[in-house]
Scaffold this active site. Structure first.
Site, PDB file in Angstrom:
ATOM      1  CB  SER A  30      30.533  -8.457   2.425  1.00 18.00           C
ATOM      2  OG  SER A  30      29.443  -7.898   3.149  1.00 18.00           O
ATOM      3  CE1 TYR A  41      27.084  -2.183  -7.396  1.00 20.96           C
ATOM      4  CE2 TYR A  41      27.364   0.160  -7.813  1.00 20.96           C
ATOM      5  CZ  TYR A  41      27.223  -0.888  -6.926  1.00 20.96           C
ATOM      6  OH  TYR A  41      27.209  -0.638  -5.575  1.00 20.96           O
ATOM      7  CG  LEU A  43      27.741  -3.187   5.258  1.00 18.35           C
ATOM      8  CD1 LEU A  43      27.968  -2.225   6.423  1.00 18.35           C
ATOM      9  CD2 LEU A  43      26.977  -2.510   4.135  1.00 18.35           C
ATOM     10  CE  LYS A  68      24.033  -1.805  -5.751  1.00 13.81           C
ATOM     11  NZ  LYS A  68      23.619  -2.580  -4.564  1.00 13.81           N
TER      12      LYS A  68
END
Length: 311
Positions: A47, A191, A49, A195
């Site tokens: 990815s 999502y 990052l 998280k």
């Protein structure tokens, strides 16, 4: 006196610039020494990052284990890293196919890493899957997929590698999370839930493993934007709710997050929020004035649904 002040100003600016340069160089060298010869596992290394973390830690002399779902992407990253690196100061990265949403393969991958290096010094849980849409239109199958990738995958890998860190009484686990672990944003139920869950797990784990000198760190940016991303232009400036959402969506560049991950490892920081003042204020308001926060967010949803699409 006036002439002297005029002459001193450029010298003062030059001196400040010099000190900043020295500090940055010293910080860079310090960061390298913190990860040199360390076994560092990075999930979702292909990815944006993940690539930047791989670049930073590889330059620091870490023994990288790069995990990703796509072998071609891993090979491309490998070629990029080795083409610019000094072989005398860096180690050849190990490539591992890993899809964290497939829990059944995680233990085998962890065993492969431990068999290769004998230990893991730093684990960077970076993988994440996003989905956006009204809650009633998101299937339970997709909800489960998001939870597997964002929650069960990272904690499974962590649980398998953790006994090695505990027995050696050293190690660091870094979770790259999101500020949505602190408050939910509409149309991101799955999502945000994943998280919240993963943040709760690592917050508890931090206290459990402190006595073994294992550090648990979380780095939570607002949003990690792509290299080509630019702020979306809409006529929402007059709406406080939409202004908040627009500010929140700007996010940070992968390079900034990777450098912060390195600083977090070096300084063994436990929790980092990468956000501009608006999201930080939202966390504060959500904590101390929840009713007001809920009203503002609900207002924003109503306005968004009433705004006709352009074009």
């Amino acid at each position: 006196m006036g002439l002297m002040a005029v002459l001193m100003l450029p010298l003062l600016l030059l001196g400040i610039s010099g000190l900043l340069f020295i500090y940055q160089e010293a910080s860079r060298l310090w960061s390298k020494s913190a990860v040199q010869n360390k076994v560092v596992v990075i999930t979702d290394a292909i990815s944006g990052l993940g690539k930047e973390c791989a670049r930073v830690f590889h330059a620091g002399g870490a023994r990288l284990v790069l995990c990703g779902k796509n072998w071609e992407g891993l090979e491309s990253l490998y070629a990029t890293l080795t083409s610019v690196a000094d072989p005398s100061k860096t180690f050849t990265p190990k490539l591992v196919l890993l899809d964290l949403s497939d829990i059944s393969c995680v233990q085998d991958v962890a065993k492969e890493v431990l068999d290769c290096y004998g230990c893991v010094d730093i684990l960077i849980n970076n993988a994440s899957v996003k989905v956006k849409g009204p809650a009633h239109k998101i299937s339970l199958e997709l909800d489960k997929k998001i939870m597997d990738a964002n929650y069960f995958g990272p904690i499974t890998l962590t649980k398998v590698l953790l006994p090695n860190m505990i027995s050696r009484r050293t190690g660091q686990i870094v979770l790259v999370n999101n500020i949505q672990a602190k408050f939910g944003i509409p149309f991101r139920t799955a999502y945000a839930a994943s998280k919240h869950a993963v943040m709760g797990f690592f917050d508890c784990l931090r206290a459990e493993v402190e006595e073994y000198d294992v550090v648990v760190s979380t780095v939570s940016p607002t949003f990690i934007r792509s290299y080509r991303a630019s702020p979306e232009q809409r006529n929402w400036e007059t709406s406080i709710c939409k202004f908040f959402c627009r500010k929140l969506a700007y996010g940070v560049h992968p390079v900034e997050v990777a450098e912060e991950v390195m600083r977090t490892v070096r300084r063994k920081k436990q929790e980092v929020f990468m956000a501009n003042p608006v999201p930080k204020a939202a966390v504060f308001i959500r904590t101390f004035f929840p009713e007001f926060f809920f009203a503002v967010v609900a207002c924003g949803v109503k306005e968004k649904l009433n705004v006709p699409e352009e074009g």
